[in-house]
Design an enzyme around this catalytic site. Sequence first.
Site, PDB file in Angstrom:
ATOM      1  N   GLU A  49       0.943  -1.680  -0.085  1.00 32.66           N
ATOM      2  CA  GLU A  49      -0.257   0.078  -0.191  1.00 32.66           C
ATOM      3  C   GLU A  49       1.189   0.874   0.106  1.00 32.66           C
ATOM      4  O   GLU A  49       1.487   1.539   1.082  1.00 32.66           O
ATOM      5  CB  GLU A  49      -0.509  -0.224   1.252  1.00 32.66           C
ATOM      6  CG  GLU A  49      -2.364  -0.649   1.228  1.00 32.66           C
ATOM      7  CD  GLU A  49      -3.055  -0.743   2.302  1.00 32.66           C
ATOM      8  OE1 GLU A  49      -3.045   0.071   3.181  1.00 32.66           O
ATOM      9  OE2 GLU A  49      -3.675  -1.284   1.622  1.00 32.66           O
ATOM     10  N   ASP A  60      -5.825   9.529   9.063  1.00 34.69           N
ATOM     11  CA  ASP A  60      -4.954   9.212   9.264  1.00 34.69           C
ATOM     12  C   ASP A  60      -4.593   9.733  10.924  1.00 34.69           C
ATOM     13  O   ASP A  60      -5.094  10.992  11.488  1.00 34.69           O
ATOM     14  CB  ASP A  60      -3.680   9.264   8.603  1.00 34.69           C
ATOM     15  CG  ASP A  60      -4.041   9.456   6.870  1.00 34.69           C
ATOM     16  OD1 ASP A  60      -4.134   7.953   7.448  1.00 34.69           O
ATOM     17  OD2 ASP A  60      -3.649   9.467   6.134  1.00 34.69           O
TER      18      ASP A  60
END
Length: 263
Positions: A49, A60
């Site tokens: 990824e 995040d």
Amino acid sequence: MTRIDDTFVRLKAEGKKAFVAYLMAGDPDVARSLAVMKGLPAAGVDVIELGLPFTDPMADGPTIQLAGQRALDGHMTLGKTLQMVRDFRAGDATTPIVLMGYYNPIYSRGVDRFLAEACEAGIDGLIIVDLPPEEDEELCIPAQKAGLNFIRLATPTTDDKRLPKVLQNTSGFVYYVSITGITGAAAAQATDVGPEVARIKRSTDLPVIVGFGISTPEAARDVARVADGSVVGSAIVKEIASGKPVSEILAFVATLAAGAHSA
């Protein structure tokens, strides 16, 4: 069949679970980021990824936010991220690469242009965390038509009423977010994850991979035991941020991969 599909067919035939590793493109610079990326397959990573730096990464936690900021401070762009993929592909034609990020940079580039460049560069799938299924015409369906997998996130709050919508146009695999909240915020618990993975698998034949909150080989193993594989991101990004030699970072990744593969 994409590289992602081929990888999961192979792993199933081998009786193995998948290990997926995340890193931020261009963190702290392209050379170091690419060196880590090139070493991931030999360290046991089945799917890479690759984070696309963005100024407002809402899903995040601080670790990955800071990684994105370091990359942006180094003038990382979507174009340079695609070039990183091309440079990786010059030596590796088989390891799947999933671009993970937010829609704004893609929208700014233009969907048609982006998809053509992504396919040419060697990207296999997309995880775009801020595009819900209601917006599938925007990117998901064009991406699938271009030959890319579009991987959707399911979360602990994705109930049985919502799940069919989430799975509707998903391909490659389903990414189950093991915790509510942001990346790196809490530890995933296999006892909590197992029933949720089983619930999702009753509605799809796609592999279900679990991420968020996995930072040790033991956690990677325990989660992979109840899913089709595990994802580690923040723990790897922390190793990169520490300034350790690439060889040490890859040795750490190898322990995580071994944990997942032992499930």
